[in-house]
Write an enzyme that holds these catalytic residues in place. Structure first.
Site, mmCIF file in Angstrom:
data_model
loop_
_atom_site.group_PDB
_atom_site.id
_atom_site.type_symbol
_atom_site.label_atom_id
_atom_site.label_comp_id
_atom_site.label_asym_id
_atom_site.label_seq_id
_atom_site.Cartn_x
_atom_site.Cartn_y
_atom_site.Cartn_z
ATOM 1 N N TYR A 58 13.390 13.866 8.818
ATOM 2 C CA TYR A 58 13.889 12.962 8.019
ATOM 3 C C TYR A 58 14.484 11.760 8.423
ATOM 4 O O TYR A 58 15.549 11.979 9.153
ATOM 5 C CB TYR A 58 14.752 13.078 6.299
ATOM 6 C CG TYR A 58 14.340 12.948 5.316
ATOM 7 C CD1 TYR A 58 14.095 11.338 4.480
ATOM 8 C CD2 TYR A 58 13.836 14.072 4.466
ATOM 9 C CE1 TYR A 58 13.605 11.343 3.667
ATOM 10 C CE2 TYR A 58 13.677 13.836 3.196
ATOM 11 C CZ TYR A 58 13.590 12.979 2.971
ATOM 12 O OH TYR A 58 13.323 12.359 1.382
ATOM 13 N N GLU A 60 15.523 8.218 6.890
ATOM 14 C CA GLU A 60 14.998 6.513 6.339
ATOM 15 C C GLU A 60 16.343 5.492 7.310
ATOM 16 O O GLU A 60 17.789 5.960 7.907
ATOM 17 C CB GLU A 60 16.305 7.144 5.166
ATOM 18 C CG GLU A 60 15.928 7.551 3.747
ATOM 19 C CD GLU A 60 16.810 8.110 2.785
ATOM 20 O OE1 GLU A 60 18.117 7.561 2.928
ATOM 21 O OE2 GLU A 60 15.808 8.517 1.928
ATOM 22 N N ASP A 204 -2.113 -10.674 2.790
ATOM 23 C CA ASP A 204 -2.597 -9.714 2.958
ATOM 24 C C ASP A 204 -4.222 -9.129 3.686
ATOM 25 O O ASP A 204 -5.359 -9.663 3.395
ATOM 26 C CB ASP A 204 -2.556 -8.947 1.703
ATOM 27 C CG ASP A 204 -3.226 -7.500 1.226
ATOM 28 O OD1 ASP A 204 -3.278 -6.889 2.295
ATOM 29 O OD2 ASP A 204 -3.011 -7.191 -0.308
ATOM 30 N N THR A 230 -2.710 -3.079 6.008
ATOM 31 C CA THR A 230 -2.923 -1.687 5.685
ATOM 32 C C THR A 230 -3.181 -1.560 7.089
ATOM 33 O O THR A 230 -3.813 -1.829 8.137
ATOM 34 C CB THR A 230 -4.110 -0.625 4.939
ATOM 35 O OG1 THR A 230 -5.083 -1.258 5.070
ATOM 36 C CG2 THR A 230 -4.026 -1.074 3.689
ATOM 37 N N LYS A 233 -7.712 0.979 7.714
ATOM 38 C CA LYS A 233 -9.399 0.250 7.303
ATOM 39 C C LYS A 233 -10.171 -0.259 8.648
ATOM 40 O O LYS A 233 -10.145 0.530 8.916
ATOM 41 C CB LYS A 233 -8.807 -1.233 5.544
ATOM 42 C CG LYS A 233 -9.082 -0.512 5.015
ATOM 43 C CD LYS A 233 -8.426 -1.449 3.827
ATOM 44 C CE LYS A 233 -7.986 -0.609 2.434
ATOM 45 N NZ LYS A 233 -7.756 -1.662 1.613
ATOM 46 N N ARG A 239 -3.444 6.479 6.917
ATOM 47 C CA ARG A 239 -2.996 6.131 6.307
ATOM 48 C C ARG A 239 -2.393 5.128 6.176
ATOM 49 O O ARG A 239 -0.940 6.898 6.142
ATOM 50 C CB ARG A 239 -2.716 6.858 4.894
ATOM 51 C CG ARG A 239 -4.975 6.946 5.160
ATOM 52 C CD ARG A 239 -5.056 7.941 3.557
ATOM 53 N NE ARG A 239 -5.354 6.826 2.436
ATOM 54 C CZ ARG A 239 -6.205 6.545 2.037
ATOM 55 N NH1 ARG A 239 -7.052 6.746 3.032
ATOM 56 N NH2 ARG A 239 -6.651 5.524 1.435
#
Ligand SMILES: *Cc1c(COP(=O)(O)O)cnc(C)c1O
Length: 423
Positions: A58, A60, A204, A230, A233, A239
């Site tokens: 983790y 954060e 985008d 992203t 692609k 991903r």
């Protein structure tokens, strides 16, 4: 404790059912010709980074300022990913934490607009993305979306409409980019309109990031102060997503991601993004990007020669949008028949589609995946022929012909092993 309990059992022993399904999916990805333009095959190195112990941590916060201890390694991983993205795209600030493209866009809205504010994006049926203000989405419901489209005569983005709508509606954000745009996006023209009406331009580039990185599509950097993409692609990473921006907006973007929208970043993904960015900075990747576009042009020409009607008449990038109306078949059953023939693609709306989105008039295809397998112009010719034969077979409900095509497809794919699946 016995020795036995300390040896980690393999996936196939713990969960043979899921292991078998993963194996089946690998087979499927290997046997078929993947023409879905938003998909790709990541390298073995990217796959490896994704499946690591980094998933256990983790983190954060951001490098050097986290809310969890034990970040000695993760801070370095994330910093490397950020620095590689900055250098590859030539931007001042990068956030590599968005879980995917959709939350990246939501974070930008959270940073710059209030509920009810006007944003302008390309309509989904015209080639935009759901998150650009489509009615059933959060961006469509919590904001006031104004939507532009393409010209009926050219199939290209209607920049006059963009300018008129922007002047009339005064959006706070203008979004350019989309999911079914076969032509070059005119970032300077969008920037001019945004500047005229005092809007923030969000580019985008989810679909075309790899082409931008590879130098075969103009970059939005210098035109759009905020860019989302992203990573999975054309960029050929895991991903995930990134937000690239000018220094001016860096703090706002970072706080919009955390604490605004997300919790802990997916560190295994961050590592894999870093690997993909390293690969994308190589001369090999530049030639990959050039080949993606060259293959798309050959495929488009071959389809045109076989009487297919292409939206905008062709392509400048990795993507081709086919209007099947003149072939007298519908998108969805045709896509399903072609999938059975080993050609995996999308059914898709075409601009001004009179048919419903669930069974629209078109098909959407692209060349990122086939190019990753090393296919070239000769293979594009075969693909166009199989598509033509597949459409006719679908029309005639000729399952024997479909099976015959799949057999030929498998013969071809066997000689073009996909990256990451090469064993
Ligand atoms: C794919 C895509 C997205 C969304 O990405 P997800 O990772 O599926 O959430 C956003 N915008 C555009 C233009 C896309 O093509």
């Amino acid at each position: 404790m016995s020795v036995m309990t300390r040896v980690d059992p393999a996936l196939a022993d713990v969960d043979p059912e899921i292991a078998a399904l993963i194996g089946a999916e690998q087979e499927r990805q290997s046997a078929k010709i993947r023409l879905i333009p938003s998909e790709n095959y990541v390298s073995k190195a990217v796959l490896e980074a994704t499946g690591t112990v980094l998933t256990n941590k983790y983190s954060e916060g951001y490098p050097g300022r986290r809310y969890y201890e034990g970040q000695q390694v993760i801070d370095q991983v994330e910093t490397i990913a950020i620095e590689r993205a900055k250098s590859l795209f030539g931007v001042e600030h990068v956030n590599v934490q968005p879980y995917s493209g959709s939350p990246a866009n939501l974070a930008v809205y959270f940073a710059f607009v209030q509920p009810g504010d006007t944003i302008m994006g390309m309509a989904l049926p015209m080639g935009g993305h759901l998150t650009h203000g489509a009615p059933p989405t959060l961006s469509g419901k919590w904001l006031h979306p104004v939507q532009y489209g393409v010209r009926k005569d050219t199939g290209r983005v209607d920049m006059d409409q963009v300018a008129d709508l922007a002047r009339r509606e005064r959006p706070k954000i203008i979004v350019c980019g989309g999911t079914a745009i076969p032509r070059t996006i005119d970032f300077p023209a969008f920037a001019q309109i945004a500047s005229d009406v005092g809007a923030l331009l969000l580019a985008d580039i989810a679909h075309i990031a790899g082409l931008v990185a590879g130098g075969v599509h103009p970059s939005p950097v210098g035109h759009a102060p905020v860019i989302t993409t992203t990573t999975h692609k054309t960029l050929r990473g895991p991903r995930g997503a990134m937000i690239l921006c000018t220094e001016e907006h860096g703090k706002k973007i970072d706080s919009a991601i955390l604490p605004g929208l997300q919790g802990g970043p997916h560190n295994h993904t961050t590592a894999a993004i870093a690997v993909a960015l390293k690969e994308a900075a190589t001369p090999e990747f530049r030639s990959y990007a050039a080949d993606v576009v060259a293959n798309a042009k050959v495929l488009a020409d071959e389809l045109l020669a076989r009487g297919f009607d292409l939206v905008s008449g062709g392509t400048d990038n990795h993507l081709i949008l086919i209007d099947l109306t003149n072939k007298d078949v519908r998108g969805k059953p045709t896509a399903k028949a072609l999938d059975r023939a080993g050609l995996e693609l999308n059914f898709n709306a075409v601009p001004f589609d009179p048919r419903p989105p669930a069974n629209p008039s078109g098909l959407r295809i692209g060349t990122p995946s086939v190019t990753s397998r090393g296919m070239g112009p000769d293979e594009m010719k075969h693909i166009a022929r199989w598509m033509d034969e597949g459409v006719e077979a679908a029309k005639a409900s000729d399952e024997d012909a479909i099976e015959r095509i799949f057999a030929e497809v498998k013969e071809l794919t066997a000689s073009f092993p996909a990256p990451g699946l090469r064993g």
